[in-house]
Design an enzyme around this catalytic site. Structure first.
Site, short mmCIF file in Angstrom:
data_model
loop_
_atom_site.label_atom_id
_atom_site.label_comp_id
_atom_site.label_asym_id
_atom_site.label_seq_id
_atom_site.Cartn_x
_atom_site.Cartn_y
_atom_site.Cartn_z
N GLY A 136 0.86 -1.17 0.00
CA GLY A 136 0.00 0.00 0.00
C GLY A 136 0.90 1.22 0.00
N ARG A 379 23.17 -1.19 24.67
CA ARG A 379 23.74 -1.78 23.45
C ARG A 379 24.72 -2.91 23.79
NH1 ARG A 379 26.54 3.12 20.51
NH2 ARG A 379 24.56 4.06 21.14
N GLU A 433 18.83 3.00 6.05
CA GLU A 433 17.98 2.52 7.13
C GLU A 433 16.60 2.07 6.66
OE1 GLU A 433 19.78 5.26 7.28
OE2 GLU A 433 20.88 5.36 9.17
#
Length: 448
Positions: A136, A379, A433
């Site tokens: 879409g 992290r 990204e």
């Protein structure tokens, strides 16, 4: 009363291919008109393109729509959803392996874009078999397809053995001007070109029309040169109705071993409509009764027939796509059985993967992190968890957008996925990204 699929006569003097193509076109027009909403022009234009892919090239068994080594077909221009619903219906795709109920019935098509219909305005992956991914937002299907092609390559490198090919599927995509304007598609195309995903084919509907008007309002680049620069092989077909030229371009894709393929196809949106063909007026709104009647007359179709499906058309799909897919699936199942004898450990791993079942005890190595005044950076703790999971789950792979040293995503002691090396578990997406996220969705849809 308008003629129904049960009472109207099929057009005479038409070969089966043209009959099937015009059935796709007229079903799409009728459904959009009944809903008073939708996009009829692109299905009318691309019916020959999609039909050629499905009839002659797509490896897909309608009786087993989730067969793992099926080819993938992605309608990235999801606004043209009636093209896909028509194909699913005519191909006889079932709701699942062993199911008798069709994934999309003629009554479902009559209820296109209505509440609770499986034929939503844009294809929804979770709603019906035959839809490989939700499309879409333009460009997303293109990005998903890169992940699907990447997954095929990784699965083949991991599971295939000499004489036992378990994964080698191709991915076909229909995309539009809007898809190729989106940045996510450009990022994904760059990833695919760099990785040399020769099992990926995008078919670009170059109709020069968007909702606001002609594409020259906002889009004037040389798409062919851009994709060549991205490392793609480019084919061009001057007329979407030239199925012989389309088949030749698709054979070129099948023969290519080093690059993804872009096939640029010139089409006329709303093909056959007497006044709205080639116009943005056929893009995002119903054609209207008179335009539909005129288009059907141009096709040699019964002008007053609605939702007409000549019986010859599903039979034609069954004799081509269905027969080819059934044979390929049976051969694949024999290969799986042979693999169970020749390599039982690998076969057991394959069984777990196909069932979506994680290996026993996969969670036991995950470390815990007691609370303390300072604690670890998230992290760092995340990276330790990633190492533990990757050690236990062979098909756990991933990467980052050029941030692995910072985000601790590199799987230690594993190689990188790259051109000529499809078995690596570390992915390098570069600084892309959006393309990375879309590709990862395609990989997840493929079981990784």
């Amino acid at each position: 009363m308008p003629a129904s699929s049960a009472t109207a006569r099929a057009p005479h003097g038409t070969d089966l291919d043209h009959l099937a193509i015009d059935t796709i076109r007229t079903l799409s027009m009728d459904a959009v008109e009944a809903a008073k909403s939708g996009h009829p022009g692109t299905p009318m234009a691309l019916a020959p393109v999609a039909f050629t892919i499905w009839k002659d090239f797509l490896r897909y068994d309608p009786d087993a729509p989730a067969w793992p080594n099926r080819d993938r077909f992605v309608l990235s221009c999801g606004h043209a959803s009636m093209l896909l619903y028509s194909l699913i219906h005519l191909a006889g795709i079932r709701r699942g392996a062993g199911a008798k109920e069709p994934a999309v019935s003629l009554d479902d098509i009559r209820r296109f874009r209505q509440l609770d219909s499986v034929c939503a305005g844009h294809p929804e992956h979770h709603m019906t078999a035959g839809i490989e991914t939700t499309t879409g937002p333009l460009g997303q299907g293109c990005g998903n397809s890169v992940g699907m092609a990447l997954a095929s390559r990784w699965l083949g490198a991991h599971f295939n053995r000499p004489g036992h090919t378990l994964f080698d599927y191709d991915t076909y995509v229909l995309c539009s001007d809007g898809d190729l304007m989106e940045g996510v598609a450009a990022e994904a195309a760059s990833i695919a070109g760099h990785l040399g995903l020769a099992n990926l084919c995008w078919v670009y509907d170059d109709n020069s029309i968007t909702i606001e008007g002609e594409t020259h309002l906002a889009f004037s680049e040389n798409v062919a040169e851009r994709f060549r620069g991205l490392g793609w092989r480019v084919e061009q077909v001057a007329d979407a109705n030239d199925t012989a030229a389309l088949a030749g371009a698709l054979r070129g894709f099948k023969a290519e071993q080093k690059k993804p393929t872009l096939i640029i196809v010139k089409s006329v949106i709303g093909y056959g409509a007497p006044k709205k063909a080639g116009s943005h007026e056929s893009h995002g709104a119903p054609l209207g009764a008179e335009e539909i009647k005129g288009a059907k007359e141009a096709y040699g179709w019964p002008a007053d027939a609605q939702f007409l499906v000549p019986s010859e058309v599903p039979a034609h799909f069954a004799a081509t796509l269905g027969a080819r897919g059934s044979k390929a699936r049976a051969a694949w199942e024999k290969t799986v059985a042979d693999c169970a004898t020749a390599a039982p450990t690998l076969a057991a791993e394959l069984g777990g993967f196909l069932a979506g079942r994680l290996p026993d005890g996969w969670e036991k190595g995950i470390p815990s992190f007691p609370a303390d005044p300072k604690g670890l950076a998230t992290r760092v703790s995340s990276g330790k968890v990633l190492q533990a999971i990757s050690a236990a789950v062979p098909w756990f792979i991933g990467g980052s957008a050029d941030l692995a040293p910072s985000t601790m995503t590199l799987i230690q002691a594993e190689t990188s996925f790259g051109p000529g090396h499809p078995g690596g578990r570390n992915l390098h997406f570069g600084i892309r990204e959006h393309g990375m996220a879309a590709a990862c969705n395609g990989m997840a849809l493929s079981g990784l």
